[in-house]
Design an enzyme around this catalytic site. Sequence first.
Site, PDB file in Angstrom:
ATOM      1  N   ASP A  23       0.832  -1.204   0.000  1.00 19.88           N
ATOM      2  CA  ASP A  23       0.000   0.000   0.000  1.00 19.88           C
ATOM      3  C   ASP A  23       0.867   1.254   0.000  1.00 19.88           C
ATOM      4  O   ASP A  23       1.733   1.409   0.861  1.00 19.88           O
ATOM      5  CB  ASP A  23      -0.847  -0.033   1.284  1.00 19.88           C
ATOM      6  CG  ASP A  23      -2.150   0.731   1.154  1.00 19.88           C
ATOM      7  OD1 ASP A  23      -2.300   1.434   0.146  1.00 19.88           O
ATOM      8  OD2 ASP A  23      -2.985   0.623   2.060  1.00 19.88           O
ATOM      9  N   TYR A  24       0.658   2.150  -0.991  1.00 24.78           N
ATOM     10  CA  TYR A  24       1.350   3.435  -0.971  1.00 24.78           C
ATOM     11  C   TYR A  24       0.842   4.263   0.210  1.00 24.78           C
ATOM     12  O   TYR A  24      -0.366   4.381   0.412  1.00 24.78           O
ATOM     13  CB  TYR A  24       1.087   4.215  -2.260  1.00 24.78           C
ATOM     14  CG  TYR A  24       1.957   3.821  -3.423  1.00 24.78           C
ATOM     15  CD1 TYR A  24       3.305   4.148  -3.460  1.00 24.78           C
ATOM     16  CD2 TYR A  24       1.424   3.144  -4.517  1.00 24.78           C
ATOM     17  CE1 TYR A  24       4.108   3.804  -4.537  1.00 24.78           C
ATOM     18  CE2 TYR A  24       2.212   2.791  -5.603  1.00 24.78           C
ATOM     19  CZ  TYR A  24       3.550   3.128  -5.605  1.00 24.78           C
ATOM     20  OH  TYR A  24       4.349   2.786  -6.670  1.00 24.78           O
ATOM     21  N   ASP A  84      -4.623   2.732  -4.122  1.00 24.08           N
ATOM     22  CA  ASP A  84      -3.160   2.832  -4.035  1.00 24.08           C
ATOM     23  C   ASP A  84      -2.537   1.539  -3.514  1.00 24.08           C
ATOM     24  O   ASP A  84      -1.395   1.537  -3.058  1.00 24.08           O
ATOM     25  CB  ASP A  84      -2.776   3.985  -3.092  1.00 24.08           C
ATOM     26  CG  ASP A  84      -3.509   5.268  -3.431  1.00 24.08           C
ATOM     27  OD1 ASP A  84      -3.800   5.474  -4.626  1.00 24.08           O
ATOM     28  OD2 ASP A  84      -3.808   6.049  -2.516  1.00 24.08           O
TER      29      ASP A  84
END
Length: 254
Positions: free
Chosen positions: A31-32, A208
């Site tokens: 996950d960004y 994201d």
Amino acid sequence: NLQNIPIRTARGQQIRGAFVSGEGKKIISADYSQIELRLIAEISGEDNMIKAFQDGEDIHASTAAKLFKIPLAEVSKTQRSQAKTVNFGIIYGQGAFALAEQTGLSRTEAKQMIEAYFETYPKLKEYMAEQVNKARQVGYVETILGRKRHLKDINSNNFVVRGHAERNAVNAPVQGSAADVVKLAMIKIDRELEEQQLKTKMLLQVHDELVFESPVDEIDTASKLIKTEMESALKTQVPLLVEIGVGDNWLEAH
């Protein structure tokens, strides 16, 4: 639609828990972290925000310290929460009314906070105005890789319709740039998994986040590969940060 299922709701958790890895495998979630905030700092060239990210600061606490003119160590949970609301609200073109509703501040206080925010991050304010002006002149805005979002209502005589287009003029390049970065990462990861002859599979992308299924003996190798490729997908001043989670199902991994 998976994109509309918040992770924090019981239903969202149930659905994520239903994505179970096969025998001898685990789910990897990558996950960004705060990618849209990082990219708006990058695109706008906002030095104060860029430095906070480069120094590895908690951006919401850092923003709160600047807004309330207090040392970072003295920021309260409430102040951090209010700064977080403003940080994300600004990206979506949120005004004083919406900010007041979300934070419990009066509309006057919310308006003052937005003004203080733009004093703290002046280049961000300039960038937002430039985006709207550019859209008015040429009819579109662009992502960091040059993809265009056309805004046919940017010069509408209808105040509400025009306002919506103006908010999109600011938001579309940010969300679109985040999408650019995720897609670049996906292409690079796919190539690397194939070249290294790994059995780890990319399952899906949600916002994201990228989700993978990996044999147990590949987890460390695959996790490092995924994190490296995602964080270096695009050359930026602001460091892109990726958090990795591993579990027997998507909920555990996330």
